[in-house]
Design an enzyme around this catalytic site. Structure first.
Site, PDB file in Angstrom:
ATOM      1  N   HIS A   8       0.829  -1.199   0.000  1.00  0.00           N
ATOM      2  CA  HIS A   8       0.000   0.000   0.000  1.00  0.00           C
ATOM      3  C   HIS A   8       0.867   1.254   0.000  1.00  0.00           C
ATOM      4  CE1 HIS A   8      -3.198   2.642   2.096  1.00  0.00           C
ATOM      5  NE2 HIS A   8      -3.579   2.438   0.847  1.00  0.00           N
ATOM      6  N   ARG A   9       0.892   1.945  -1.113  1.00  0.00           N
ATOM      7  CA  ARG A   9       1.724   3.140  -1.298  1.00  0.00           C
ATOM      8  C   ARG A   9       3.210   2.802  -1.161  1.00  0.00           C
ATOM      9  NH1 ARG A   9      -1.926   6.921   2.745  1.00  0.00           N
ATOM     10  NH2 ARG A   9      -3.932   6.070   2.050  1.00  0.00           N
ATOM     11  N   GLU A  35       0.185  -0.589  -4.698  1.00  0.00           N
ATOM     12  CA  GLU A  35      -0.850   0.435  -4.903  1.00  0.00           C
ATOM     13  C   GLU A  35      -0.215   1.811  -4.838  1.00  0.00           C
ATOM     14  OE1 GLU A  35      -3.840   3.472  -3.578  1.00  0.00           O
ATOM     15  OE2 GLU A  35      -2.030   2.771  -2.527  1.00  0.00           O
ATOM     16  N   ASP A  37      -1.252   6.266  -5.910  1.00  0.00           N
ATOM     17  CA  ASP A  37      -2.355   7.205  -6.121  1.00  0.00           C
ATOM     18  C   ASP A  37      -1.967   8.266  -7.136  1.00  0.00           C
ATOM     19  OD1 ASP A  37      -4.144   6.357  -3.726  1.00  0.00           O
ATOM     20  OD2 ASP A  37      -2.170   6.670  -2.830  1.00  0.00           O
ATOM     21  N   HIS A  50      -1.241  10.859  -2.298  1.00  0.00           N
ATOM     22  CA  HIS A  50      -2.522  10.383  -1.777  1.00  0.00           C
ATOM     23  C   HIS A  50      -3.442  11.515  -1.346  1.00  0.00           C
ATOM     24  CE1 HIS A  50      -5.267   9.156   1.509  1.00  0.00           C
ATOM     25  NE2 HIS A  50      -5.519   8.162   0.675  1.00  0.00           N
ATOM     26  N   GLU A 102      -4.584   3.961  -8.425  1.00  0.00           N
ATOM     27  CA  GLU A 102      -5.831   4.582  -7.951  1.00  0.00           C
ATOM     28  C   GLU A 102      -5.961   6.015  -8.451  1.00  0.00           C
ATOM     29  OE1 GLU A 102      -8.199   6.010  -3.931  1.00  0.00           O
ATOM     30  OE2 GLU A 102      -6.615   4.495  -3.729  1.00  0.00           O
ATOM     31  N   LYS A 104      -7.364   9.430  -7.971  1.00  0.00           N
ATOM     32  CA  LYS A 104      -7.915  10.213  -6.863  1.00  0.00           C
ATOM     33  C   LYS A 104      -8.889  11.256  -7.415  1.00  0.00           C
ATOM     34  CE  LYS A 104      -6.863   9.737  -3.178  1.00  0.00           C
ATOM     35  NZ  LYS A 104      -7.399   8.799  -2.143  1.00  0.00           N
ATOM     36  N   ASP A 222       0.077  -1.745   4.823  1.00  0.00           N
ATOM     37  CA  ASP A 222       1.165  -0.785   5.019  1.00  0.00           C
ATOM     38  C   ASP A 222       2.378  -1.463   5.630  1.00  0.00           C
ATOM     39  OD1 ASP A 222      -0.356   1.528   4.255  1.00  0.00           O
ATOM     40  OD2 ASP A 222      -1.307   1.506   6.228  1.00  0.00           O
TER      41      ASP A 222
END
Length: 239
Positions: A8-9, A35, A37, A50, A102, A104, A222
């Site tokens: 995640h990120r 992932e 953003d 993000h 993703e 945003k 995370d």
């Protein structure tokens, strides 16, 4: 050995989220998925960030949309990182893992975000490596209208039976759901319809152990190193 997880990120437990160092670390740890953003700068360049404002993660203030790319590049993330463009991030990750990109988007906050993201993904020849995702399902509809084949994924924060027919209508390949809302009917439906069910964001050891008992679910976390440790203890990956 590839670790089945969505980083995640990147690896924010070690490096500032959504930075090239964070992404590089997730690749080195062997994550199967990552992932990130995407938003647009004031001059229309896709960047990886993000929050809608830069306040939390940088030494600056204001929204991403207010800043030109040159201004965003002058900001410092953490001690010595910078905000990457989407192109920089994709080039780093090309050929290394699956990317959950993703958007945003929020209504018409970023006109052109979908078109510019698609153009970049195709220009870099990465359409087979990217799943375009969003909480804004109208944004995903726009992407599908522009591209009939690009993989799509719905991100949802709650439960609704309306998601399931919409997934089919959109020809989406993944459902990314807050882990506390996942129930057996969702698991079964996704398995039967070849839709990847992903759980976000799983950071506590107890929740990780629960997910290890549900092998069809792809975990977004995370805490990638903690997930790797518990997966190894459970025999889910090699030593």
């Amino acid at each position: 050995m590839s670790i089945r997880a969505i980083a995640h990120r990147g690896n924010p437990a070690r490096f500032p989220e959504n930075t090239l160092s964070s992404f590089r670390s997730a690749c080195q740890l062997g994550a199967s998925d990552l992932e990130l953003d995407a938003q647009l700068s004031n001059d229309g360049v896709p960047v990886v960030f993000h929050d809608f404002t830069v306040n939390r993660m940088t030494d600056g203030a204001g929204t991403i949309k207010q800043h030109l790319l040159s201004d965003l590049k002058r900001l410092t993330v953490g001690e010595n990182e910078e905000i990457p463009t989407l192109e920089e991030a994709l080039l780093l990750l090309k050929g290394r893992l699956r990317i959950h990109l993703e958007l945003k988007q929020m209504a018409d906050l970023y006109p052109g975000l979908e078109e510019k993201t698609l153009e970049l993904v195709h220009r870099l020849d990465m359409a087979d490596q990217v799943i375009i995702t969003s909480f804004d399902h109208d944004s995903l509809v726009r992407v599908r209208q522009m591209d009939k084949e690009i993989p799509l994924g719905l991100i949802v924060g709650h439960s609704s039976p309306a998601f399931l027919p919409f997934i089919k209508e959109l020809a989406a390949c993944s459902l990314e759901m807050k882990h506390t809302w996942i129930t057996e009917p969702y698991i079964k439906w996704c398995e039967e319809n070849a839709v990847q069910l992903a759980a976000w964001t799983v950071n506590e050891a107890e929740d990780m152990r629960k997910m290890l008992g549900l092998p069809s679910i792809l975990v977004c976390t995370d805490k990638l190193e903690k997930w790797i440790q518990l997966s190894r203890e459970a025999g889910a990956v090699g030593k």
